[in-house]
Scaffold this motif. Structure first.
Motif, PDB file in Angstrom:
ATOM      1  N   VAL A  37       0.845  -1.193   0.000  1.00  0.00           N
ATOM      2  CA  VAL A  37       0.000   0.000   0.000  1.00  0.00           C
ATOM      3  C   VAL A  37       0.879   1.241   0.000  1.00  0.00           C
ATOM      4  N   GLY A  38       0.363   2.324  -0.569  1.00  0.00           N
ATOM      5  CA  GLY A  38       1.097   3.591  -0.596  1.00  0.00           C
ATOM      6  C   GLY A  38       0.161   4.760  -0.828  1.00  0.00           C
ATOM      7  N   TYR A  39       0.618   5.947  -0.456  1.00  0.00           N
ATOM      8  CA  TYR A  39      -0.142   7.180  -0.672  1.00  0.00           C
ATOM      9  C   TYR A  39       0.465   7.908  -1.857  1.00  0.00           C
ATOM     10  N   GLY A  40      -0.398   8.359  -2.790  1.00  0.00           N
ATOM     11  CA  GLY A  40       0.132   9.031  -3.966  1.00  0.00           C
ATOM     12  C   GLY A  40      -0.740  10.177  -4.427  1.00  0.00           C
ATOM     13  N   LEU A  41      -0.253  10.857  -5.464  1.00  0.00           N
ATOM     14  CA  LEU A  41      -0.966  11.984  -6.068  1.00  0.00           C
ATOM     15  C   LEU A  41      -1.211  11.693  -7.541  1.00  0.00           C
ATOM     16  N   VAL A  42      -2.433  11.962  -7.976  1.00  0.00           N
ATOM     17  CA  VAL A  42      -2.793  11.833  -9.383  1.00  0.00           C
ATOM     18  C   VAL A  42      -2.916  13.236  -9.965  1.00  0.00           C
ATOM     19  N   VAL A  43      -2.199  13.521 -11.045  1.00  0.00           N
ATOM     20  CA  VAL A  43      -2.206  14.847 -11.661  1.00  0.00           C
ATOM     21  C   VAL A  43      -2.754  14.748 -13.090  1.00  0.00           C
ATOM     22  N   GLY A  44      -3.018  15.902 -13.673  1.00  0.00           N
ATOM     23  CA  GLY A  44      -3.480  15.945 -15.047  1.00  0.00           C
ATOM     24  C   GLY A  44      -4.973  15.789 -15.214  1.00  0.00           C
ATOM     25  N   LEU A  45      -5.744  15.909 -14.140  1.00  0.00           N
ATOM     26  CA  LEU A  45      -7.192  15.792 -14.244  1.00  0.00           C
ATOM     27  C   LEU A  45      -7.790  17.055 -14.848  1.00  0.00           C
ATOM     28  N   ASN A  46      -8.933  16.905 -15.456  1.00  0.00           N
ATOM     29  CA  ASN A  46      -9.595  18.029 -16.123  1.00  0.00           C
ATOM     30  C   ASN A  46     -10.581  18.704 -15.169  1.00  0.00           C
ATOM     31  N   GLY A  47     -10.054  19.287 -14.099  1.00  0.00           N
ATOM     32  CA  GLY A  47     -10.892  19.986 -13.135  1.00  0.00           C
ATOM     33  C   GLY A  47     -11.728  19.085 -12.260  1.00  0.00           C
ATOM     34  N   THR A  48     -11.446  17.770 -12.257  1.00  0.00           N
ATOM     35  CA  THR A  48     -12.240  16.829 -11.470  1.00  0.00           C
ATOM     36  C   THR A  48     -11.499  16.351 -10.228  1.00  0.00           C
ATOM     37  N   GLY A  49     -10.451  17.076  -9.838  1.00  0.00           N
ATOM     38  CA  GLY A  49      -9.674  16.683  -8.668  1.00  0.00           C
ATOM     39  C   GLY A  49     -10.352  17.069  -7.365  1.00  0.00           C
ATOM     40  N   ASP A  50      -9.603  16.936  -6.275  1.00  0.00           N
ATOM     41  CA  ASP A  50     -10.141  17.229  -4.942  1.00  0.00           C
ATOM     42  C   ASP A  50     -10.393  18.724  -4.769  1.00  0.00           C
ATOM     43  N   LYS A  51     -11.567  19.039  -4.237  1.00  0.00           N
ATOM     44  CA  LYS A  51     -11.861  20.426  -3.888  1.00  0.00           C
ATOM     45  C   LYS A  51     -11.356  20.746  -2.488  1.00  0.00           C
ATOM     46  N   ASP A  52     -11.483  19.784  -1.599  1.00  0.00           N
ATOM     47  CA  ASP A  52     -10.978  19.941  -0.240  1.00  0.00           C
ATOM     48  C   ASP A  52      -9.506  19.538  -0.241  1.00  0.00           C
ATOM     49  N   GLY A  53      -8.639  20.441   0.093  1.00  0.00           N
ATOM     50  CA  GLY A  53      -7.201  20.182   0.011  1.00  0.00           C
ATOM     51  C   GLY A  53      -6.583  19.582   1.246  1.00  0.00           C
ATOM     52  N   THR A  54      -7.396  18.969   2.125  1.00  0.00           N
ATOM     53  CA  THR A  54      -6.863  18.397   3.359  1.00  0.00           C
ATOM     54  C   THR A  54      -5.748  17.396   3.094  1.00  0.00           C
ATOM     55  N   TYR A  55      -5.947  16.535   2.054  1.00  0.00           N
ATOM     56  CA  TYR A  55      -4.959  15.500   1.749  1.00  0.00           C
ATOM     57  C   TYR A  55      -3.963  15.936   0.677  1.00  0.00           C
ATOM     58  N   LEU A  56      -4.063  17.196   0.211  1.00  0.00           N
ATOM     59  CA  LEU A  56      -3.283  17.612  -0.946  1.00  0.00           C
ATOM     60  C   LEU A  56      -2.204  18.646  -0.658  1.00  0.00           C
ATOM     61  N   TYR A  57      -2.585  19.716   0.009  1.00  0.00           N
ATOM     62  CA  TYR A  57      -1.724  20.902   0.065  1.00  0.00           C
ATOM     63  C   TYR A  57      -0.334  20.596   0.608  1.00  0.00           C
ATOM     64  N   GLN A  58      -0.256  19.939   1.745  1.00  0.00           N
ATOM     65  CA  GLN A  58       1.051  19.662   2.336  1.00  0.00           C
ATOM     66  C   GLN A  58       1.864  18.688   1.489  1.00  0.00           C
ATOM     67  N   PRO A  59       1.278  17.567   0.998  1.00  0.00           N
ATOM     68  CA  PRO A  59       2.066  16.673   0.135  1.00  0.00           C
ATOM     69  C   PRO A  59       2.566  17.349  -1.141  1.00  0.00           C
ATOM     70  N   ILE A  60       1.742  18.224  -1.746  1.00  0.00           N
ATOM     71  CA  ILE A  60       2.185  18.916  -2.961  1.00  0.00           C
ATOM     72  C   ILE A  60       3.334  19.859  -2.637  1.00  0.00           C
ATOM     73  N   ALA A  61       3.213  20.580  -1.531  1.00  0.00           N
ATOM     74  CA  ALA A  61       4.285  21.492  -1.131  1.00  0.00           C
ATOM     75  C   ALA A  61       5.574  20.720  -0.869  1.00  0.00           C
ATOM     76  N   ASN A  62       5.476  19.564  -0.212  1.00  0.00           N
ATOM     77  CA  ASN A  62       6.663  18.748   0.062  1.00  0.00           C
ATOM     78  C   ASN A  62       7.300  18.258  -1.234  1.00  0.00           C
ATOM     79  N   MET A  63       6.464  17.831  -2.196  1.00  0.00           N
ATOM     80  CA  MET A  63       6.975  17.332  -3.468  1.00  0.00           C
ATOM     81  C   MET A  63       7.708  18.432  -4.231  1.00  0.00           C
ATOM     82  N   LEU A  64       7.103  19.611  -4.300  1.00  0.00           N
ATOM     83  CA  LEU A  64       7.741  20.716  -5.010  1.00  0.00           C
ATOM     84  C   LEU A  64       9.019  21.156  -4.315  1.00  0.00           C
ATOM     85  N   SER A  65       9.034  21.070  -2.981  1.00  0.00           N
ATOM     86  CA  SER A  65      10.237  21.450  -2.234  1.00  0.00           C
ATOM     87  C   SER A  65      11.408  20.532  -2.581  1.00  0.00           C
ATOM     88  N   ARG A  66      11.139  19.220  -2.752  1.00  0.00           N
ATOM     89  CA  ARG A  66      12.203  18.290  -3.120  1.00  0.00           C
ATOM     90  C   ARG A  66      12.735  18.567  -4.522  1.00  0.00           C
TER      91      ARG A  66
END
Length: 364
Positions: A37-66
């Motif tokens: 099992v693993g936690y991941g991010l799916v990108v490239g969606l056509n506006g159908t992604g998560d509206k609530d960023g609870t599970y998104l904002y920090q992981p995206i920031a960490n990824m961009l920081s790396r």
């Protein structure tokens, strides 16, 4: 009634074929699939992604920081509609070598509308021990689509779960050296004392030695013969090809949600008198609009008057002697009552309660 007859016949054909390969009814202990099992991010969606960023904002920031990009988590709010947070799962078979590819399943954990067209970014897949055994990445296939407008939408298949065929590369193997073993265990898929005893006896007869013993209804211990030491895989292959007689208990399986009934070939009932009738009550509402007549007094208004029609119909039911030494006789007797699958479920439950049904009743 057709559904019941089809299910019964298919099960009867299976039940009368008693000789089965050990390979089809048992598994070797130690050879199994391992859950990842693993936690991941799916990108490239056509506006159908998560509206609530609870599970998104920090992981995206960490990824961009790396990647050398500094982003404030608060600045991501409302700007990542093309990203969805997902859980990635996979099954890793034993002895799969590093570099091999396995399938993965991707499931949304946020409020994304669809994963259609998305791409999973590199996701480490870990086992229960916390070690990384595979890396998953690639475009997601959901086998469907979603098309929507302002007033209607068309959806095919579930949009929040997708697959990536051969989407993960194995980085670490789960080794099991079967050739070094001197004793093996066979695990029955459906534990049964008689079947376990038959398997042990058949193995002993095939190899002309007392190398197999049933330890319990689900386990047969097998000692590797001396001439197969160091070459246990060949011995396991020979054991798997042996055909044995299986014995399953008398069982009736009922699925009340779908009206499906499966009756095994060993099911019997003792002689019993049975009457089955049904009471049908139909209530029909037909509201009627009443208009005031011409020259009606002041204050008269249009009213809706309820009109209720109640109809009760009770079927006549006569006693019928039902007995069946075989499944065919049992089905013939129940068909004589003209029962539907739904009625049959009630009848079988009543027969079990009375003690006339000589079988296990399993309700799904």
């Amino acid at each position: 009634m057709k559904n019941f007859i089809i299910v019964f016949l298919s099960f009867l054909l299976i039940s009368t074929s008693y000789a089965e390969r050990i390979k089809d009814i048992a598994n070797w202990s130690g050879i199994r699939e391992n859950q990842l099992v693993g936690y991941g991010l799916v990108v490239g969606l056509n506006g159908t992604g998560d509206k609530d960023g609870t599970y998104l904002y920090q992981p995206i920031a960490n990824m961009l920081s790396r990647m050398g990009i500094t982003v404030n988590v608060k600045d991501l709010k409302g700007k990542v509609k093309n990203v969805a947070a997902v859980m990635v799962t996979a099954k890793l078979p034993t002895n799969v070598k590093p570099g091999a590819k396995i399938d993965v399943q991707v499931s949304s954990i946020g409020d994304a509308k669809s994963l259609q067209g998305g791409t999973l970014l590199m996701t480490p897949l870990t086992g229960p021990d916390g070690e990384v055994y595979a890396l998953a990445q690639g475009p997601i296939s959901i086998g469907g689509f979603i098309a929507a407008g302002r007033a209607a939408q068309a959806i095919k298949n579930h949009q929040n779960v997708g697959y990536i065929p051969e989407g993960a590369i194995v980085e670490r193997a789960v080794p099991v050296n079967m050739n070094a073993k001197s004793e093996l265990n066979l695990l029955l898929q459906f534990p049964d004392i008689t079947t376990a005893k038959n398997i042990a006896e058949k193995i002993n007869d095939t190899f002309k030695a007392g190398i197999a013993k049933a330890l319990d209804p689900g386990t047969i211990a097998v000692t590797v013969p001396s001439n197969y030491r160091g070459n246990v895989i060949d011995f396991m292959a020979e054991v798997e090809k042996i055909e044995v007689s299986t014995d399953l208990p008398a069982r009736v399986v009922i699925n009340e949600r779908t009206g499906t009934v499966v009756i095994g070939s060993h099911v019997k009932i003792t002689p019993v008198a049975l009457a089955h009738g049904g009471l049908t009550i139909t209530i029909k509402e037909t509201p009627e609009v009443v208009q005031p007549p011409p020259l009606a007094p002041r204050g008269a208004a249009t009213e809706t008057v309820p009109r209720t029609e109640v109809k009760a119909e009770e079927k006549q039911a006569s006693l019928l002697e039902v007995q069946g030494s075989t499944v065919g006789e049992l089905v013939k007797a129940l068909n004589a009552l003209g029962v539907t699958p739904k009625d049959l479920i009630s009848i079988l439950q009543a027969l079990k309660t009375s003690g006339a049904l000589k079988a296990d009743l399993v309700i799904m």
